[in-house]
Design a protein around this motif. Structure first.
Motif: not given
Length: 388
Positions: A217-238
């Motif tokens: 469950a946690i791994v799925a959440v982590i990767n869903a989260f990063t994939i969602s960020l990847a489809s915008y501008k990536g990971i915010p520095m903050v």
């Protein structure tokens, strides 16, 4: 009482708050027609709440010492933001020295308040209330009632910038996905190692099925989260800044002697003194650390706003305190975790963001957050009464 009941009872606050966060996310995802979890909104949600999460980490340590709080953090954040803007725009000081001096100012303010609390004996509530008034007034003095803007790009990068994708793969930020995979691997290794150590020393552990389900469950959440960020501008520095702080302070509170002393102080101050804990030193450094994190929050907020304003920082302390208590910190001290405070902060952030998308007025947002805080503290009191 079986193994599962013992584990559930020992982690009741954390489980309830995580479940509440999931329910609130699903609730607003439905009511907003899917807007809440869109990549753009997720990125905005992180940027809008990062400074509160930073403050919540420091506030948690204050609360752990016996339910003490720091009412001055919003004013300190606003004051440090004003000083940094003056240094860059009026004194032409480069960004890096400005940030370093700003953090140092916050640390010295924390030391000042820690001195009055720990060594003079002024109650934390009074000392930090005085600090709130002092630094709110000084912010108005140094800014002379006006705003300073715009700020240099290097200064705003930490608050509103994104980690660049060096792969140059196009619309999808491959670096974000790669970092999500690395984070997943590190999380799995950490959990497996912790489970092995618990078994080695005879501590209770969850069943293999429950452990695997948690990992998946946690791994799925982590990767869903990063994939969602990847489809915008990536990971915010903050976000990187917040994650680094979570890792550092989680380690300090759970793996170091100073961290254990903070919990011991909040659990029973007299017993901690008799055990050799220098309680004055503990209290002093807790508030010195709070000043440092308040300064960092001020830099982040000012950078995100791209402006230093006389009213910056108002009510920040209330959001930070609420995040800690909602996340499972005890009103009497000695109980609470950094991760729990982050869950509480995210819950508050999702409430704010979801209600804003729905067009609910600020007045009602404040009222609803007040009810949520009251319910969280009532649950803390109830759970304590049931355990006696």
């Amino acid at each position: 009482m079986d193994k599962r009941s013992v584990l559930l009872k020992g982690n009741l606050r954390q489980y309830v708050m995580v479940i509440a966060l999931i329910v609130v996310i699903i609730f607003f995802q439905i009511l907003t027609g899917g807007v809440l979890l869109k990549p753009l909104n997720i990125s905005n949600l992180i940027s809008q709440n990062a400074y509160i999460l930073v403050l919540a980490i420091g506030m948690l340590l204050c609360i752990l010492t016996g339910g003490n709080v720091d009412l001055s953090v919003g004013s300190v954040a606003g004051f440090v933001g004003a000083i940094s803007a003056i240094m860059m725009l009026k004194m032409n000081i480069p960004v890096l020295p400005t940030v370093i001096v700003s953090l140092l100012i916050g640390f010295l303010i924390g030391c000042w308040q820690g001195f009055w609390i720990a060594y003079v004996g002024v109650p934390a509530f009074i000392a930090t209330l005085a600090g709130m008034l002092i630094f709110r007034g000084l912010t108005l003095v140094v800014l002379q009632g006006t705003s300073l803007a715009p700020l240099p790009d290097g200064y705003t990068f930490m608050a509103s910038g994104f980690i660049p994708d060096f792969t140059g793969a196009g619309k999808l930020n491959i670096l974000s996905i790669f970092l999500g995979i690395i984070a997943s691997v590190l999380y799995v290794l950490r959990e497996v190692n912790n489970r092995r150590n618990k078994k080695k020393y005879g501590f209770e552990t969850s069943s293999s099925q429950a452990f695997i389900a948690q990992i998946v469950a946690i791994v799925a959440v982590i990767n869903a989260f990063t994939i969602s960020l990847a489809s915008y501008k990536g990971i915010p520095m903050v976000l990187v800044v917040v994650i680094v702080l979570i890792l550092i302070y989680s380690f300090i509170t759970t793996k170091t002697i100073p961290g254990r002393h903070i919990y011991a102080y909040g659990g029973n101050m007299k017993a901690a003194q008799l055990s050799g804990v220098n309680t004055k030193k503990v209290m002093f450094w807790v508030y010195a650390n709070m000043g440092l994190l308040a300064a960092l929050a001020g830099v982040i907020f000012t950078g995100r706003l791209n402006s230093a304003t006389p009213k910056s920082g108002q009510n920040f302390e209330m959001d930070a305190i609420a995040a800690c208590f909602i996340g499972g910190a005890s009103t009497s001290g000695g109980v609470g975790t950094v991760v729990g405070a982050m869950v509480g902060g995210l819950l508050m952030g999702v409430l704010n963001n979801g209600m804003s998308i729905m067009g609910i007025s600020i007045d009602w947002q404040q009222a609803i957050k007040g009810f949520v805080l009251l319910a969280a503290v009532a649950f803390d009191v109830y759970s304590k009464s049931k355990s006696k």
